[in-house]
Scaffold this motif. Structure first.
Motif, PDB file in Angstrom:
ATOM      1  N   ASP A  47       0.764  -1.187   0.109  1.00  0.00           N
ATOM      2  CA  ASP A  47       0.119  -0.104  -0.049  1.00  0.00           C
ATOM      3  C   ASP A  47       0.906   1.241   0.026  1.00  0.00           C
ATOM      4  N   GLU A  59      -7.299  -7.056  -0.333  1.00  0.00           N
ATOM      5  CA  GLU A  59      -8.504  -7.722  -1.033  1.00  0.00           C
ATOM      6  C   GLU A  59      -8.777  -7.660  -2.306  1.00  0.00           C
ATOM      7  N   ASP A 105      -2.625  -2.205  -4.520  1.00  0.00           N
ATOM      8  CA  ASP A 105      -2.293  -1.424  -3.267  1.00  0.00           C
ATOM      9  C   ASP A 105      -3.112  -2.044  -2.091  1.00  0.00           C
ATOM     10  N   THR A 106      -3.892  -3.003  -2.408  1.00  0.00           N
ATOM     11  CA  THR A 106      -4.874  -3.792  -1.288  1.00  0.00           C
ATOM     12  C   THR A 106      -4.735  -5.412  -1.422  1.00  0.00           C
ATOM     13  N   GLN A 111      -3.004  -1.024   5.381  1.00  0.00           N
ATOM     14  CA  GLN A 111      -4.489  -0.730   5.844  1.00  0.00           C
ATOM     15  C   GLN A 111      -5.305  -1.826   5.309  1.00  0.00           C
ATOM     16  N   GLY A 112      -6.459  -2.168   6.187  1.00  0.00           N
ATOM     17  CA  GLY A 112      -7.260  -2.927   5.946  1.00  0.00           C
ATOM     18  C   GLY A 112      -6.877  -4.160   6.223  1.00  0.00           C
TER      19      GLY A 112
END
Length: 131
Positions: free
Chosen positions: A10, A38, A35-36, A65-66
């Motif tokens: 990220d 997910e 960048d994720t 993040q996440g």
């Protein structure tokens, strides 16, 4: 044969540095950056995803993040077999001994390296990939 490389990180600076190092080390490669974590899970969960898009190498950041890198690996283990033949390497900005020990014992992880990715690390990875 074109080598497919996936980066999940990220941080924009780390993404750029990793992509630059990879593309300087491998003349025939396709590098994809997410960048994720997910987004990568969603991509491989999609029944329309192309099997040819499965990467040969995956560089995974642990602190995001996440969903973090550990959660990504856990969900990957439970879900799709899409990345079963992918060599997964951890790239971390923090030299955490617990993460290193956990990565060393994790069956899906081939190695753990500190950021930034370097040419010597890429050479080591590429050498092990050829064997």
């Amino acid at each position: 044969m074109e080598l497919k490389v996936l980066i999940i990180d990220d941080d924009l600076v780390s993404q750029f540095a990793s992509r630059y190092c990879i593309e300087q080390s491998i003349s025939n490669c396709r590098t994809i950056v997410y960048d994720t974590a997910e987004a990568v899970l969603n991509m491989f969960a999609d029944p329309l995803h192309n099997e040819e898009d499965v990467p040969d190498l995956l560089f995974l950041d642990l602190v995001m993040q996440g969903m973090d890198g550990w959660e990504f690996l856990e969900k990957l283990k439970i879900g799709s077999n899409a990345l079963q033949k992918t060599d997964i390497y951890i790239l971390s900005a923090f030299a955490n001994s617990n993460d290193r020990a956990r990565a060393k014992g994790h069956p899906m992880i081939k190695g753990h390296f500190d950021k930034p990715l370097s040419k010597s690390i890429m050479d080591k990875i590429l050498h092990s990939k050829k064997q």
